[in-house]
Design an enzyme around this catalytic site. Structure first.
Site, PDB file in Angstrom:
ATOM      1  N   LYS A  71      58.407  37.438  31.805  1.00  0.00           N
ATOM      2  CA  LYS A  71      57.908  36.705  32.976  1.00  0.00           C
ATOM      3  C   LYS A  71      57.190  35.470  32.475  1.00  0.00           C
ATOM      4  CE  LYS A  71      54.180  37.700  35.536  1.00  0.00           C
ATOM      5  NZ  LYS A  71      53.306  38.269  36.584  1.00  0.00           N
ATOM      6  N   ARG A 114      53.708  44.243  42.540  1.00  0.00           N
ATOM      7  CA  ARG A 114      53.562  45.119  41.375  1.00  0.00           C
ATOM      8  C   ARG A 114      52.104  45.300  41.006  1.00  0.00           C
ATOM      9  NH1 ARG A 114      50.604  42.430  37.214  1.00  0.00           N
ATOM     10  NH2 ARG A 114      51.957  41.246  35.824  1.00  0.00           N
ATOM     11  N   ASN A 163      33.699  38.700  49.716  1.00  0.00           N
ATOM     12  CA  ASN A 163      34.403  37.625  49.007  1.00  0.00           C
ATOM     13  C   ASN A 163      33.424  36.482  48.792  1.00  0.00           C
ATOM     14  OD1 ASN A 163      37.116  36.616  48.076  1.00  0.00           O
ATOM     15  ND2 ASN A 163      36.605  34.958  49.476  1.00  0.00           N
ATOM     16  N   ASP A 226      42.565  39.370  33.601  1.00  0.00           N
ATOM     17  CA  ASP A 226      43.797  39.374  32.814  1.00  0.00           C
ATOM     18  C   ASP A 226      43.825  38.263  31.777  1.00  0.00           C
ATOM     19  OD1 ASP A 226      44.007  37.184  34.443  1.00  0.00           O
ATOM     20  OD2 ASP A 226      45.905  37.756  35.377  1.00  0.00           O
ATOM     21  N   LYS A 230      37.472  36.308  31.524  1.00  0.00           N
ATOM     22  CA  LYS A 230      37.332  36.767  32.897  1.00  0.00           C
ATOM     23  C   LYS A 230      36.522  38.069  32.938  1.00  0.00           C
ATOM     24  CE  LYS A 230      41.285  34.934  35.499  1.00  0.00           C
ATOM     25  NZ  LYS A 230      42.465  35.339  36.303  1.00  0.00           N
ATOM     26  N   GLY A 296      43.332  47.355  35.290  1.00  0.00           N
ATOM     27  CA  GLY A 296      44.704  46.895  35.478  1.00  0.00           C
ATOM     28  C   GLY A 296      44.868  45.471  34.999  1.00  0.00           C
TER      29      GLY A 296
END
Length: 325
Positions: A71, A114, A163, A226, A230, A296
């Site tokens: 990807k 996903r 948020n 990711d 971060k 994740g």
């Protein structure tokens, strides 16, 4: 597949790959990874020095599923102002027997579905069965995918959300209403006090949830971290939780665990692949009081798994295009 390059556009991907399809594909590939039947290649992800963009490559090979690919894409923070999604990507699938390019698949919808499947797999295997309140930290493009997928795993009655830009919360409220769930915009502390399951899906570089705000028995799916630097949660929260990850190597280098490991709050051996729970070699949650956390990071094999579904379904339904390369 017949000869020629199969092209599957974004609209077709959304038509042929459901959240349930993505869940099945991602759960299977996590299990294969834990067995050593599938592996990811090192991630390349860099700030390109233009448009504040992050760009890179995620790739891997699923030997059991015979899926090989990459990807290519990244994050363009100014895209929303242009009417585009901030995440942009394309997936390339290759024939593992010949190395020939087999399919070119739009990656934007598939990345969102996903990623949501990944957190929902963790909820399915780790959250308390009686979880009733879902907490959402983040209200960007991917948040609605996360909410819909999570709602398929437990009988939630309420969604609480926070948020950094409150004006974005109504989009989550609308989805909650559509799903028949009560919705409340809350502070971060209130979110931690109410939620049985929490999903973080932001691009933050600082902790948004602190250990003291989280009640016993909560399951947390950290889905936004990711990239090196971060961060979404307090390292002490990871130290107090039982930690699982899609892939340990990414978790400790570019995932949420990078900060806890660097600060000495957590070691690599404290993290369990979610695939071990899926395969039944790890029990997962051990009590209703235990805090579980899933890191994740997003692995290339997830993208390849859902792209393979998209290519197969699009071709079987006559919705894909083939060209000679």
């Amino acid at each position: 597949m017949s000869k020629g390059l199969l092209i599957v556009g974004e609209d077709i991907c959304a038509e042929v790959v459901s959240s349930a399809d993505a869940f099945t594909a991602v759960e299977a590939v996590f299990g294969a990874m834990a067995k050593g039947d599938a592996y990811n290649f090192p991630v390349i992800r860099e700030a390109i020095g233009y448009a504040d963009a992050l760009y890179g490559f995620k790739s891997g090979f699923d030997k059991a599923g015979k899926t090989l690919g990459v990807k290519s894409g990244g994050y363009w923070p100014g895209n929303m102002d242009k009417g585009l999604t901030n995440h942009q990507s394309t997936i390339f699938l290759f024939d593992p027997d010949t190395g020939m390019l087999e399919a070119l698949v739009g990656g934007n919808y598939l990345t969102a579905v996903r990623t949501a499947a990944s957190s929902s797999v963790s909820i399915s295997h780790l959250a308390r069965k009686d979880a009733k309140v879902l907490g959402m930290v983040g209200a960007g493009h991917q948040s609605t995918f996360q909410l819909r997928a999570a709602a398929e795993q437990r009988s939630f009655e309420k969604v609480v959300a926070w948020n950094p830009h409150p004006d974005m919360l109504p989009r989550l409220g609308a989805v909650a209403e559509e799903l028949g769930l009560e919705f409340e915009a809350v502070t971060q502390e209130e979110l931690g006090a109410q939620a049985d399951v929490i999903i973080t899906i932001t691009s933050a570089f600082e902790p948004l949830l602190m250990k003291s705000w989280i009640k016993p028995g909560t399951h947390i799916a950290c889905m936004g971290t990711d990239t090196k630097g971060k961060q979404e949660v307090d390292p002490e929260l990871l130290a107090s939780a039982t930690v699982f990850a899609d892939e340990i190597a990414q978790s400790i280098t570019i995932g949420e665990a990078q900060h806890a490991v660097a600060s000495g709050h957590l070691s690599e051996s404290d993290i369990t692949p979610i695939g071990a729970v899926i395969n039944g070699t790890h029990a997962g949650r051990s009590s209703d009081q235990e805090i579980t956390l899933f890191d994740g990071t997003g692995v290339g094999l997830q993208d390849l798994a859902v792209a393979s579904v998209a290519a197969r379904e699009a071709e079987s339904r006559g919705k894909a295009t083939r060209i000679a390369l």
